[in-house]
Design an enzyme around this catalytic site. Sequence first.
Site, PDB file in Angstrom:
ATOM      1  CG  HIS A  84      -1.942   1.121   0.995  1.00  0.00           C
ATOM      2  ND1 HIS A  84      -2.886   1.564   0.689  1.00  0.00           N
ATOM      3  CD2 HIS A  84      -1.520   2.368   1.835  1.00  0.00           C
ATOM      4  CE1 HIS A  84      -3.673   2.470   0.665  1.00  0.00           C
ATOM      5  NE2 HIS A  84      -2.672   3.677   1.477  1.00  0.00           N
ATOM      6  CG  ASP A 163     -11.825   3.268   5.021  1.00  0.00           C
ATOM      7  OD1 ASP A 163     -11.409   3.849   6.353  1.00  0.00           O
ATOM      8  OD2 ASP A 163     -11.368   3.673   3.721  1.00  0.00           O
ATOM      9  NE  ARG A 170     -10.287   9.895   8.765  1.00  0.00           N
ATOM     10  CZ  ARG A 170      -9.288   9.639   7.906  1.00  0.00           C
ATOM     11  NH1 ARG A 170      -9.457   8.526   7.662  1.00  0.00           N
ATOM     12  NH2 ARG A 170      -8.067  10.121   7.879  1.00  0.00           N
ATOM     13  CB  SER A 185      -8.379   5.049   7.464  1.00  0.00           C
ATOM     14  OG  SER A 185      -8.543   5.560   5.843  1.00  0.00           O
ATOM     15  CE  LYS A 189      -8.179   2.216   1.819  1.00  0.00           C
ATOM     16  NZ  LYS A 189      -8.536   3.309   3.186  1.00  0.00           N
TER      17      LYS A 189
END
Length: 460
Positions: A84, A163, A170, A185, A189
């Site tokens: 990621h 999320d 947010r 967050s 995922k």
Amino acid sequence: MDYRMYDLIEKKKHRNSLTEDEIRWMITEYTEGGIPDYQMSAMLMAIWFNGMTDEETTWLTLAMAKSGDTLDLSSIPGIKVDKHSTGGIGDKTTLVVTPILAALGVPTAKMSGRGLGFTGGTVDKMESIPGMRSEFTEEEFLQIVKEVGFVDASQTKTLAPADKMLYALRDVTATVDSIPLIASSIMSKKLAAGADRIVLDVKCGSGAFMGDFDSARALADQMIRIGELAGRKVVAVISDMNQPLGHAVGNAAEVLEAMEVLKDGGEERLRTLCLAIAVEMLQLSDRARDSYEEAEAVILETIRSGAAFRKFTEYVRRAGGDETRFLNSVEQVEKRTVEAGNGTSSVSVTIPTSPALSETPVLVLSEKEGYLSSCDNSEIGMTSVMLGAGREKKDDVIDMEAGILILKKLGDPVKRGEPLAVFYTKKEAVIPAAKERFLKAYHISETPPEVDPVILEILR
């Protein structure tokens, strides 16, 4: 047991820790519509001010991961390693790393996002290949990993829905920049996507969400701790994002540049980061080598032999991409002379001949002389959005051919009138404003600057 959201807000407001059951109840109730946005907004602001413990953040992450469907990757043999990136300008590392790992027998089942604002999205980049699919059923998703070795799909609506709901909230309540909320967050995922082990590329700099090294390191530490408490091995690579990664910014242009790396070429900083991430992923897998040096050597051989590039083309075909119009164009490179708008200067630049790129490039010339010492990288990203390469709103349509080819990197000398970049765009009306924005993003000094390396630290 039922709780009252008012009581939980009061508890967090006074810097007390929430329990695992309280957090699980809160996320379940909010996802199902039992808690209104105004109360969840109050909770998010309380978290922003008072933070969360490692345990609270992990419980929040797990509750979000379990708020919808989770992927079961157990039918795929071997240890599944995911990666990621926290997002940046010109970041196309996934396009390079996943075929390398697949060629080495390490399966990667990846969910990626689309671009929004100044950062690009991997899904958009892949969809710049004509015919390319990014949405698959769960059965297709798993079958492609088994057949090809990797998949890069858009996140499904039912994966970690909490999320998506919390992020949207947010975004409009000024609570995005909270390390516990960012970490939960991202990790929710990744956990919902079912990977056994995770490599994180945490960006740091003017083109990243975390603007300074200390913040990036704190976020990396938090996500590693979440992984440990959730029973996952996590490695974080903290990388510099104070200038675009590579030369290309824009969807089709970035795919072509990623393909250059897979063909054993490409810009040095991009190659260095891709190699480092690939090494970390390999060493977390059941195909790990005896040393990091050996892992690096086998990855380089996988690139030089053409195995990684062949794996990329195999995936494109499997996902419906048109290789005749796109993939083959990486072989057709010619020297083209691109002239400045006033006709007084020209430069020869190497541009792939491809139907994927605009045929009307525009040259951007330096107005000063000296050394490129720094840039506001987010402004480079927003310039590409102006040209049509990104979205300012979720429903904006991207021009896949639009983008920027960066000709000068930080530390390079530059003369007045020398080209800094080439713009690709169909939006002729925005070119003057885009040039002005691009040139203002750079600072040119009289002396050479110290340029940070692309890899700042690796946390294992």
